[in-house]
Design a protein around this motif. Structure first.
Motif, mmCIF file in Angstrom:
data_model
loop_
_atom_site.group_PDB
_atom_site.id
_atom_site.type_symbol
_atom_site.label_atom_id
_atom_site.label_comp_id
_atom_site.label_asym_id
_atom_site.label_seq_id
_atom_site.Cartn_x
_atom_site.Cartn_y
_atom_site.Cartn_z
ATOM 1 N N ILE A 13 -0.303 -17.538 -22.738
ATOM 2 C CA ILE A 13 -1.058 -18.211 -21.682
ATOM 3 C C ILE A 13 -0.158 -19.266 -21.060
ATOM 4 O O ILE A 13 0.493 -20.033 -21.765
ATOM 5 N N SER A 14 -0.145 -19.288 -19.734
ATOM 6 C CA SER A 14 0.597 -20.307 -19.005
ATOM 7 C C SER A 14 -0.317 -20.917 -17.957
ATOM 8 O O SER A 14 -1.119 -20.208 -17.350
ATOM 9 N N TYR A 15 -0.216 -22.202 -17.767
ATOM 10 C CA TYR A 15 -0.990 -22.861 -16.719
ATOM 11 C C TYR A 15 -0.212 -24.052 -16.194
ATOM 12 O O TYR A 15 0.757 -24.500 -16.818
ATOM 13 N N THR A 16 -0.622 -24.537 -15.045
ATOM 14 C CA THR A 16 0.033 -25.666 -14.413
ATOM 15 C C THR A 16 -0.868 -26.883 -14.537
ATOM 16 O O THR A 16 -2.044 -26.829 -14.179
ATOM 17 N N ARG A 17 -0.324 -27.963 -15.063
ATOM 18 C CA ARG A 17 -1.072 -29.207 -15.221
ATOM 19 C C ARG A 17 -0.555 -30.194 -14.185
ATOM 20 O O ARG A 17 0.652 -30.435 -14.092
ATOM 21 N N GLU A 25 4.453 -27.208 -16.107
ATOM 22 C CA GLU A 25 4.091 -25.867 -16.547
ATOM 23 C C GLU A 25 3.891 -25.916 -18.055
ATOM 24 O O GLU A 25 4.743 -26.435 -18.777
ATOM 25 N N LYS A 119 -1.449 -19.135 -5.838
ATOM 26 C CA LYS A 119 -0.569 -20.285 -5.860
ATOM 27 C C LYS A 119 0.637 -20.001 -4.974
ATOM 28 O O LYS A 119 1.137 -18.881 -4.950
#
Length: 169
Positions: A13-17, A25, A119
């Protein structure tokens, strides 16, 4: 890519904070992601009833747009669309497949935008960034006008004007 937390397992799982000091990232393995989301979600348990209530209100607001005689059910859990409307909750993940079209109709009745825009990559062409900013500002302007927030609408209109002027230079 390895997990940012344990640095042992492969990230799934990858997400941008987005923080005040920048964008980060985050990459997590399945184990660390589960722990993080359990920990982070704990504080939001009191919101679930509010979300369910909002869903019920949406269905009540648009109740005349669905024919009760044509009630459909989820083929996996058996929950009917009538039950979904009254309780505001889905019975299982497959309910999204069974009721997707009906839910979209209700959301469209409320003018909720269902378009996924994704995005923009960091190295994207400048016209893509410009078009996205312009599109976002126009949506905010429409919303402000619909909510009769005319001072905010005027500020947004000025932002749009400035953005267009900066491009033409």
């Amino acid at each position: 890519m390895l997990c940012d937390v344990c640095k042992e397992r492969e990230s799934v799982i990858s997400y941008t904070r987005i923080k005040d000091d920048g964008i980060e990232e985050v990459h997590l393995c399945e184990v660390c992601a589960e722990e993080k989301f359990k920990r982070d979600f704990k504080g939001y348990q009191n919101i679930i009833p509010q979300l369910e209530n909002a869903l019920k209100n949406i269905f009540q607001f648009t109740a005349n747009s669905y024919n009760e005689e044509d009630d459909i059910s989820c083929e996996y859990c058996g929950r009917s669309f009538r039950e979904l409307k009254s309780k505001g909750t889905l019975g299982c993940p497959k309910c999204y497949d069974s009721f997707g079209d009906e839910i979209k109709k209700y959301l469209n009745a409320l003018n909720i935008n269902l378009k996924y825009r994704g995005k923009i990559p960091k190295n994207a062409e400048s016209y893509l960034v410009y078009n996205r900013k312009l599109e976002d500002l126009k949506e905010k302007l429409d919303l402000a006008i619909n909510l009769e927030e005319y001072e905010k609408a005027a500020e947004i209109r000025d932002e749009i004007k400035k953005l267009k002027e900066d491009v033409s230079v």
